[in-house]
Design a protein around this motif. Sequence first.
Motif, mmCIF file in Angstrom:
data_model
loop_
_atom_site.group_PDB
_atom_site.id
_atom_site.type_symbol
_atom_site.label_atom_id
_atom_site.label_comp_id
_atom_site.label_asym_id
_atom_site.label_seq_id
_atom_site.Cartn_x
_atom_site.Cartn_y
_atom_site.Cartn_z
ATOM 1 N N PRO A 1 16.419 22.573 9.284
ATOM 2 C CA PRO A 1 14.998 22.832 8.487
ATOM 3 C C PRO A 1 15.172 21.627 7.481
ATOM 4 C CG PRO A 1 16.085 24.829 8.667
ATOM 5 C CD PRO A 1 17.113 23.966 9.502
ATOM 6 N N ASP A 2 14.168 21.061 6.958
ATOM 7 C CA ASP A 2 14.051 19.934 6.070
ATOM 8 C C ASP A 2 14.706 20.314 4.612
ATOM 9 O OD1 ASP A 2 12.650 18.364 7.615
ATOM 10 O OD2 ASP A 2 10.592 18.583 6.703
ATOM 11 N N ARG A 3 14.356 21.675 4.226
ATOM 12 C CA ARG A 3 15.147 22.293 3.017
ATOM 13 C C ARG A 3 16.590 22.109 2.973
ATOM 14 N NH1 ARG A 3 17.310 27.063 3.789
ATOM 15 N NH2 ARG A 3 16.807 28.156 5.428
ATOM 16 N N ILE A 4 17.390 22.177 4.146
ATOM 17 C CA ILE A 4 18.663 21.823 4.180
ATOM 18 C C ILE A 4 18.888 20.324 4.473
ATOM 19 C CG2 ILE A 4 20.876 22.129 5.517
ATOM 20 C CD1 ILE A 4 19.494 25.041 5.999
ATOM 21 N N ARG B 1 12.151 12.085 9.834
ATOM 22 C CA ARG B 1 11.701 12.931 8.406
ATOM 23 C C ARG B 1 12.237 12.361 7.108
ATOM 24 N NH1 ARG B 1 14.689 17.679 11.385
ATOM 25 N NH2 ARG B 1 14.538 18.672 9.473
ATOM 26 N N ASP B 2 12.768 11.376 7.081
ATOM 27 C CA ASP B 2 13.223 10.561 5.943
ATOM 28 C C ASP B 2 12.548 9.103 6.037
ATOM 29 O OD1 ASP B 2 14.210 9.537 3.488
ATOM 30 O OD2 ASP B 2 16.166 10.102 3.982
ATOM 31 N N TRP C 1 25.440 25.776 4.893
ATOM 32 C CA TRP C 1 26.355 24.894 5.669
ATOM 33 C C TRP C 1 26.501 25.454 6.959
ATOM 34 C CZ3 TRP C 1 27.802 20.464 6.096
ATOM 35 C CH2 TRP C 1 28.939 20.035 6.578
ATOM 36 N N VAL C 2 26.379 26.784 7.281
ATOM 37 C CA VAL C 2 26.585 27.308 8.451
ATOM 38 C C VAL C 2 25.306 26.925 9.416
ATOM 39 C CG1 VAL C 2 26.081 29.654 9.840
ATOM 40 C CG2 VAL C 2 27.800 29.567 7.902
ATOM 41 N N ILE C 3 24.115 26.899 8.722
ATOM 42 C CA ILE C 3 23.188 26.309 9.609
ATOM 43 C C ILE C 3 23.205 24.801 9.908
ATOM 44 C CG2 ILE C 3 20.575 25.769 9.433
ATOM 45 C CD1 ILE C 3 20.314 28.576 7.615
ATOM 46 N N MET C 4 23.811 24.020 8.982
ATOM 47 C CA MET C 4 23.850 22.693 8.985
ATOM 48 C C MET C 4 24.694 22.290 10.164
ATOM 49 S SD MET C 4 22.904 19.647 7.996
ATOM 50 C CE MET C 4 23.270 18.077 8.077
#
Length: 374
Positions: free
Chosen positions: A227-230, A172-173, A242-245
């Motif tokens: 998610p891309d936004r993170i 995605r990058d 950060w929890v999601i990451m």
Amino acid sequence: MNINEENNKPIVLVVDDNPDNMTVVSDLLMPFYEILVAPSGKRALEILDSERMPDLILLDVMMPDMDGYEVISHLKNNPKTKDIPVIFLTAMDSTRDEEKGLELGAVDYVTKPIRPSILLARVRTQVEFKKARDILQNQNVYLESEIAKRMKENETIQDASIRALARLAEVRDDATGKHLLRTSLYVKTLAQILQKDPRYSLLLSDRVIVLLAKSAPLHDIGKVGIPDRILMKPGKLTDEEWVIMKTHAWLGAHAIEMAEKDSEVSLEFLKLAKEIAHWHHEKWDGSGYPDGLKWDEIPISEKLMAIADVFDALVSKRVYKEGFSYEKTHEIMAAGKGNHFDPVIADAFLENFDAFTQIADLHKDEAGAENLQH
């Protein structure tokens, strides 16, 4: 099987110092075999040192200078001739003489005077045995070659599959760099250094090191679920982000576990890959995630990966920072000894720091390339 190209006959070497005996035996066998003759043991060994190897040797026992027993001893001690079957020809008929010949490696024993039907039958039997052994040996060589070829092909496919899976975390990058290759090489190099330490030599066999290097690129596979936004955020993550990451560790381990269950055979590298994906952010002092493991609760694969991953993160450019100098990186890594990193493994890394900077220099990211959130 040695076959004469002109007549397709097996080759038989007749060794006898008596010209009459040699003539009788040669005339008897010539319609069926190509015949080589040697009037002495010494001459027989000279013939056998040439390119053409016989399929069978008929060897007289009682010869001057070098008797048959001495000749066969030379034959069996030479890798080139040790598998050629030998039939002894002798006027001696004692059981002890026969036993001695068989003990030295002869396959059969024919007494003189020669009975044509007996000699022909014995020669035919041993030549057929030799032919069967050669066919089997050739088949085994072929099968071994095919197995090695298939294993190499499977290994290549496996390596390609691992890299394809690992790339899922980065596709995605458009500018991802060579993070996967470098971390794999860091892990391999650090494992090889530690292998020399008696405390780690049993844990880090050559096979395990190969598997560790293969598994290392899958450490961030769980990022496909972030998610891309993170994942691509250029600035610092919020506490909620950060929890999601941090869930990428569990997501990666879960995905590999599903792959394990789907596989019809057990794959060693998947076990290590699952460990690395799950716990590569654990810290020596227990302050890491996702499970807060500490000290020897952390598998050695994760201890190695932690150092490799952090080192590469420090020296590499990210979307949110420039890469640190090697001097600054060494300072930060040294500060992590005993809290982030296993002290012994950290010492091994720091003592061989130049080996890792060389890998980083050799596999630098292309201009403009930068990694995602780490």
